[in-house]
Design a protein around this motif. Structure first.
Motif, mmCIF file in Angstrom:
data_model
loop_
_atom_site.group_PDB
_atom_site.id
_atom_site.type_symbol
_atom_site.label_atom_id
_atom_site.label_comp_id
_atom_site.label_asym_id
_atom_site.label_seq_id
_atom_site.Cartn_x
_atom_site.Cartn_y
_atom_site.Cartn_z
ATOM 1 N N ASP A 39 24.807 64.750 33.762
ATOM 2 C CA ASP A 39 25.010 65.814 32.764
ATOM 3 C C ASP A 39 25.763 65.297 31.540
ATOM 4 N N THR A 40 26.701 64.377 31.773
ATOM 5 C CA THR A 40 27.542 63.913 30.654
ATOM 6 C C THR A 40 27.723 62.393 30.708
ATOM 7 N N PRO A 41 28.106 61.782 29.586
ATOM 8 C CA PRO A 41 28.403 60.331 29.594
ATOM 9 C C PRO A 41 29.550 59.996 30.549
ATOM 10 N N GLU A 42 30.486 60.930 30.698
ATOM 11 C CA GLU A 42 31.619 60.687 31.601
ATOM 12 C C GLU A 42 31.121 60.558 33.038
ATOM 13 N N GLU A 43 30.217 61.462 33.428
ATOM 14 C CA GLU A 43 29.678 61.417 34.797
ATOM 15 C C GLU A 43 28.866 60.133 34.999
ATOM 16 N N ALA A 44 28.087 59.769 33.990
ATOM 17 C CA ALA A 44 27.281 58.539 34.103
ATOM 18 C C ALA A 44 28.189 57.328 34.272
ATOM 19 N N HIS A 89 12.944 43.681 37.290
ATOM 20 C CA HIS A 89 14.107 43.155 38.024
ATOM 21 C C HIS A 89 14.245 43.898 39.355
ATOM 22 N N PRO A 90 14.557 43.199 40.451
ATOM 23 C CA PRO A 90 14.628 43.837 41.777
ATOM 24 C C PRO A 90 15.756 44.855 41.937
ATOM 25 N N SER A 91 16.785 44.776 41.081
ATOM 26 C CA SER A 91 17.887 45.737 41.236
ATOM 27 C C SER A 91 18.398 46.172 39.871
ATOM 28 N N LEU A 92 17.636 47.044 39.233
ATOM 29 C CA LEU A 92 18.025 47.590 37.919
ATOM 30 C C LEU A 92 18.361 49.080 38.096
ATOM 31 N N GLN A 93 19.619 49.427 37.757
ATOM 32 C CA GLN A 93 20.048 50.826 37.857
ATOM 33 C C GLN A 93 20.332 51.307 36.437
ATOM 34 N N VAL A 94 19.675 52.391 36.037
ATOM 35 C CA VAL A 94 19.824 52.900 34.667
ATOM 36 C C VAL A 94 20.579 54.228 34.717
ATOM 37 N N PHE A 95 21.756 54.273 34.108
ATOM 38 C CA PHE A 95 22.571 55.499 34.103
ATOM 39 C C PHE A 95 22.511 56.121 32.710
ATOM 40 N N LEU A 96 22.057 57.366 32.648
ATOM 41 C CA LEU A 96 21.838 58.039 31.363
ATOM 42 C C LEU A 96 22.537 59.389 31.343
ATOM 43 N N ASP A 97 22.901 59.838 30.163
ATOM 44 C CA ASP A 97 23.273 61.244 30.049
ATOM 45 C C ASP A 97 21.985 61.981 29.668
ATOM 46 N N ARG A 98 22.045 63.305 29.636
ATOM 47 C CA ARG A 98 20.836 64.098 29.414
ATOM 48 C C ARG A 98 20.195 63.779 28.075
ATOM 49 N N ASP A 99 21.004 63.567 27.031
ATOM 50 C CA ASP A 99 20.438 63.282 25.693
ATOM 51 C C ASP A 99 19.649 61.971 25.690
ATOM 52 N N ALA A 100 20.217 60.943 26.284
ATOM 53 C CA ALA A 100 19.525 59.630 26.281
ATOM 54 C C ALA A 100 18.255 59.687 27.125
ATOM 55 N N ALA A 101 18.235 60.624 28.090
ATOM 56 C CA ALA A 101 17.065 60.748 28.990
ATOM 57 C C ALA A 101 16.052 61.764 28.478
ATOM 58 N N SER A 102 16.347 62.357 27.306
ATOM 59 C CA SER A 102 15.586 63.549 26.877
ATOM 60 C C SER A 102 14.112 63.281 26.561
ATOM 61 N N LEU A 103 13.719 62.018 26.357
ATOM 62 C CA LEU A 103 12.298 61.739 26.056
ATOM 63 C C LEU A 103 11.549 61.191 27.273
ATOM 64 N N LEU A 104 12.256 61.124 28.418
ATOM 65 C CA LEU A 104 11.587 60.629 29.633
ATOM 66 C C LEU A 104 10.729 61.756 30.211
ATOM 67 N N SER A 105 9.474 61.413 30.629
ATOM 68 C CA SER A 105 8.613 62.467 31.209
ATOM 69 C C SER A 105 8.889 62.518 32.709
ATOM 70 N N ASN A 113 22.262 41.963 40.175
ATOM 71 C CA ASN A 113 22.117 43.406 39.916
ATOM 72 C C ASN A 113 22.320 43.642 38.425
ATOM 73 N N ILE A 114 21.597 44.593 37.866
ATOM 74 C CA ILE A 114 21.782 44.963 36.455
ATOM 75 C C ILE A 114 22.044 46.464 36.395
ATOM 76 N N VAL A 115 23.089 46.840 35.657
ATOM 77 C CA VAL A 115 23.424 48.255 35.440
ATOM 78 C C VAL A 115 23.336 48.518 33.950
ATOM 79 N N LEU A 116 22.408 49.405 33.562
ATOM 80 C CA LEU A 116 22.217 49.728 32.145
ATOM 81 C C LEU A 116 22.796 51.116 31.873
ATOM 82 N N LEU A 117 23.595 51.243 30.828
ATOM 83 C CA LEU A 117 24.202 52.528 30.456
ATOM 84 C C LEU A 117 23.734 52.920 29.062
#
Ligand code: GLP
Length: 242
Positions: free
Chosen positions: A7-12, A226-242, A192-196
């Motif tokens: 929901d928020t960047p803080e939660e991500a 990549h075998p271990s890519l975790q993408v953490f987004l807030d709602r705005d950054a995710a807003s164009l994902l279908s 491991n890769i963590v993308l914010l």
């Protein structure tokens, strides 16, 4: 690839920190790769709290992604200074445990140090978890559009949109036009890769990186396999994902 929308960047940031701490705890000599910029800052703050109680930082090794070329590392806007402020000091690390690519000296010297940087990462056992942000043009570190998937630590030219996005840290001076950056190939070797990413201004880059085809035109899309890519987004950054 695992995409976590919060929901928020803080939660991500908080949720990403839990994952990063868990990975670091599993290793006797953990190696953390860090990105600069605003996106990871909340995660670093949450990670400091988690690490303080549960990770023996005396064995923690840190490698930064990039540094501007020709910028005095003592300047507050250098990535050396940013990493010192955001990681070395608050995590209570020794300077020698934290490495940032060298951007000063002759090009010959900088390129030699870039090769040495790769050797140092390998000598540390490789990166256990690489934290990355994403540029508005989909860049990772300072790997701009067109960066080959097998690129290594090297001198890179910054794209106009990157100069514009980073001007806020240099005004009224110009942003350095070049930098030293770990390559996409270097980043992909992390276990491991963590993308914010947060905010509407990153929504298109995130969509292209996560749901677009793998292309050098969007460097972040080269991480898809990549075998271990975790993408953490807030709602705005995710807003164009279908
Ligand atoms: C810079 C850094 C990148 C970072 C990007 C986005 O270009 N070299 O590592 O991911 O900016 O920064 P921010 O998270 O502030 O949007």
């Amino acid at each position: 690839m695992n995409v976590i929308v919060c929901d928020t960047p803080e939660e991500a940031g908080a949720r990403a920190a839990v994952l990063v701490a868990a990975i670091l705890r599993q290793r006797p000599n953990p190696v953390l790769g860090v990105a600069t910029g605003e996106s990871p800052l909340r995660m670093y703050a949450a990670l400091r709290e988690l690490v303080r109680d549960s990770v023996d930082v005396s064995h923690l090794r840190v490698f930064a992604l990039d540094e501007y070329l020709g910028l005095d590392p003592a300047r507050p806007d250098s990535f050396h200074s940013v990493v010192h402020r955001e990681i070395t000091l608050p995590f209570g690390l020794h300077e020698a445990a934290v490495s940032v690519p060298n951007g000063i000296g002759t090009e010959k010297r900088v390129m030699a140090d870039a090769a040495e940087y790769e050797t140092a990462i390998a000598a540390a056992g490789g990166v256990d978890v690489q934290v990355v942000g994403i540029g508005v043009n989909g860049h990772i570190g300072f790997n701009e559009p067109g960066s080959p998937k097998d690129s290594r630590t090297r001198i890179v030219m910054l794209a106009p949109e990157t100069l514009a996005a980073n001007a806020r840290f240099f005004t009224p001076e110009p942003v350095p036009p070049r930098a030293v950056s770990q390559g996409i190939g270097t980043i992909l070797e992390a276990r491991n890769i963590v993308l914010l990413a947060n905010g509407l201004r990153k929504a298109e880059a995130v969509r292209a990186a996560v749901q677009g085809r793998e292309t050098v035109d969007v460097p972040a899309s080269l991480l898809q396999g990549h075998p271990s890519l975790q993408v953490f987004l807030d709602r705005d950054a995710a807003s164009l994902l279908s």
